[in-house]
Design a protein around this motif. Structure first.
Motif, PDB file in Angstrom:
ATOM      1  N   GLU A 281      -1.176  -7.853   2.665  1.00  0.00           N
ATOM      2  CA  GLU A 281      -0.955  -6.506   3.224  1.00  0.00           C
ATOM      3  C   GLU A 281      -2.283  -5.911   3.717  1.00  0.00           C
ATOM      4  OE1 GLU A 281       1.483  -4.361   4.038  1.00  0.00           O
ATOM      5  OE2 GLU A 281       1.624  -2.717   2.597  1.00  0.00           O
TER       6      GLU A 281
ATOM      7  N   VAL B  93       3.201  -9.976   5.805  1.00  0.00           N
ATOM      8  CA  VAL B  93       2.230  -9.244   6.639  1.00  0.00           C
ATOM      9  C   VAL B  93       0.955 -10.075   6.810  1.00  0.00           C
ATOM     10  CG1 VAL B  93       0.708  -7.219   6.689  1.00  0.00           C
ATOM     11  CG2 VAL B  93       3.125  -6.935   6.141  1.00  0.00           C
TER      12      VAL B  93
ATOM     13  N   HIS C 260       6.835  -8.546   1.066  1.00  0.00           N
ATOM     14  CA  HIS C 260       6.379  -7.834   2.262  1.00  0.00           C
ATOM     15  C   HIS C 260       4.927  -8.188   2.603  1.00  0.00           C
ATOM     16  CE1 HIS C 260       5.598  -4.549   5.041  1.00  0.00           C
ATOM     17  NE2 HIS C 260       4.538  -4.251   4.321  1.00  0.00           N
TER      18      HIS C 260
ATOM     19  N   HIS D 237       3.359  -6.208  11.036  1.00  0.00           N
ATOM     20  CA  HIS D 237       4.438  -5.576  10.285  1.00  0.00           C
ATOM     21  C   HIS D 237       5.792  -5.805  10.954  1.00  0.00           C
ATOM     22  CE1 HIS D 237       1.693  -3.733   7.453  1.00  0.00           C
ATOM     23  NE2 HIS D 237       2.753  -3.308   6.780  1.00  0.00           N
TER      24      HIS D 237
ATOM     25  N   ASP E  39       0.815  -1.221   0.000  1.00  0.00           N
ATOM     26  CA  ASP E  39       0.000   0.000   0.000  1.00  0.00           C
ATOM     27  C   ASP E  39       0.849   1.273   0.000  1.00  0.00           C
ATOM     28  OD1 ASP E  39       1.034   0.095   2.515  1.00  0.00           O
ATOM     29  OD2 ASP E  39      -0.857  -0.135   3.575  1.00  0.00           O
TER      30      ASP E  39
HETATM   31 ZN   LIG Z   1       2.937  -2.842   4.735  1.00  0.00          ZN
END
Ligand SMILES: [Zn+2]
Length: 489
Positions: free
Chosen positions: A211, A316, A312, A292, A164
């Motif tokens: 995410e 997450v 990532h 995170h 994001d």
């Molecule tokens: Zn993130």
């Protein structure tokens, strides 16, 4: 109030600005400096006029005298079978003095460390405009460099719905080997080519879905931090603004799992709104809690093992489930007994060897341990200063537990959404692979690497985050994933 807002409003930023103004009484929002978000079926048709418009806005006349740098990593990206980077260079060279900047640190996935940031900064000096093309890391590096080199125009071309961070003014970078979020710069425009996004492998966009899951747990961490006196900048309005991101997720998550283009576009828009809300809140806290920290710690482990970074968003997503279960575990412990004052306010110095010993495993020089102890110590000092609030929290536990649960979804629901979206939910499915021992290490120690307060801190400070506790939580995560059909037990 959130009914006034929809994810389509990312295309109408003036409306968002008006709405922010109307709620100024509730909090001080940061200026929404993002120029525009554009979703197009063909970025090559859109970009010439878009770049020219933003140059003019900054008082520059589009011409061959204008210096443009295209910033990319070495990964090849194709659109309808054609090399996107090459095609974009041809487009830029037709109107401007254009140069290609390929940032490469020799690793399969680029790291935003000091050396790469400096290289990016050097490469764009004198530019009037930079166009960055790629995923979250290249965008963060470009935002950092554009900010520090005072580049008038920055256009972001997003190549996957993976994170994001495209639409905010933050960059996540590595400082002394530890992930850190810096305030950098809003892009002038973020361009999403639906044809490009739909063509990327499902696991990349599914990482974006992972995410997204942080919105179902991180607000809980933020709420706890506020009530315990560990974060004085809690702004509930930001959580209202995020509500449209999850609208109808029960329906579109399964469409997304079937690779539906509309659902993919929906995810892209939801992630864009998340970025905007993070930026106007001036903090990543509403969407970045323990899940995170889990991801940042994994990056640290992979760095230690000289392995490539994992995705990532994928990390997450896995972390979101762990966080959900950690919360349930805390609630159960609270039913058994309320921790004593002596337990809650253990002397600060007693944590030092625990933190240093943990990080000595990763870095025997002690540098990492120094950095993490510095950060954790600050958090402990704040905890002791907030004693009255901490005690009030435990006295009003039932009320706060319910308030917390109104801001989150339970771990079973998160697992269900992830299953529908065909997103990675269990650590066994992560790439690079992670042993059970390292998983345990990450979950047991992630709270030591950042000042931000999460459920992992609360468990640590109540004495419920020792080896056997962490193992129980991880066993439950296994069961949950198994029940949701996302992984073998
Ligand atoms: Zn993130």
């Amino acid at each position: 109030m959130s009914d006034d807002l929809s994810i389509e409003d990312i295309f109408n930023l003036d409306y968002l600005r008006t709405m922010l103004k109307s709620r100024e009484g509730e909090a001080k929002f940061a200026h929404l400096g993002l120029g525009e978000v554009r979703l197009t079926e063909n970025m090559f048709e859109l970009l010439p006029a878009l770049i020219a418009k933003h140059l003019r806005t900054k008082g520059l006349t589009p011409s061959k005298r204008i210096n443009v740098r295209l910033i990319v990593d070495p990964v090849s990206i194709f659109r309808l079978g054609s090399d996107v980077k090459q095609d974009l260079m041809i487009l830029l060279e037709a109107s401007y003095q254009a140069r290609l900047v390929v940032l490469d640190d020799g690793q399969p996935h680029l790291h935003a460390d000091e050396a790469i940031l400096q290289r990016a900064l050097q490469a764009i000096i004198g530019a009037d405009c930079i166009v960055s093309l790629g995923g979250g890391t290249i965008t963060d590096i470009a935002k950092f460099a554009a900010h520090h080199a005072n580049i008038p125009v920055h256009i972001v071309v997003q190549t996957a719905a993976s994170v994001d961070g495209y639409t905010d003014n933050f960059s996540v970078v590595l400082q002394n080997g530890v992930k850190t979020t810096l305030t950098t710069r809003w892009p002038d425009a973020v361009v999403v080519d639906s044809c490009l996004i739909a063509a990327v492998p499902h696991h990349l966009n599914a990482a974006g879905f992972g995410e997204l899951m942080s919105m179902y747990c991180a607000p809980g961490d933020w709420f706890l931090a506020a009530k315990l006196g560990m974060d004085r900048n809690y702004i509930p309005a930001l959580l209202d603004f995020l509500a449209p991101c999850g609208k109808d997720i029960e329906i579109w998550s399964s469409d997304f799992g079937r690779r539906d283009g509309q659902a993919c576009a929906h995810l892209t828009k939801a992630l864009a709104l998340r970025g905007i809300v993070t930026g106007i809140g001036g903090t990543t806290a509403p969407l970045s809690g323990m899940e995170h920290l889990f991801s940042h710690m994994l990056d640290m482990i992979h760095g230690h093992d000289h392995e490539p970074m994992g995705l990532h968003g994928q990390q997450v997503g896995v972390g979101s489930l762990i966080r959900g279960v950690a919360w349930d575990f805390f609630c159960e412990k609270m039913q058994e007994n309320i921790p004593s004052q002596t337990r809650l306010f253990t002397p600060i110095a007693s944590f030092e060897s625990r933190v240093r010993d943990a990080f000595a495993t990763l870095d025997p020089t002690g540098r990492l341990g120094d950095e993490c102890w510095l950060r954790y110590r600050k958090k402990l000092i704040l905890w002791h200063e907030a004693k009255d609030k901490v005690l009030a929290f435990f006295q009003n536990w039932e009320k706060y537990r319910q308030e917390h649960n109104r801001l989150t979804r339970d771990a079973g629901t998160i697992a269900h959404y992830m299953r529908q979206a065909q997103a990675v939910m269990h650590y066994h499915q992560l790439t690079p692979s992670l042993s059970r021992e390292w998983l345990h290490f990450v979950v047991a120690n992630c709270q030591f690497m950042r000042e931000r307060f999460t459920i992992a801190d609360l468990l640590t400070l109540t004495g419920w985050w020792h080896g056997e506790h962490v193992a129980q939580v991880l066993d439950r995560v296994d069961e949950l994933c198994h029940d949701a059909g996302g992984s073998m037990k």
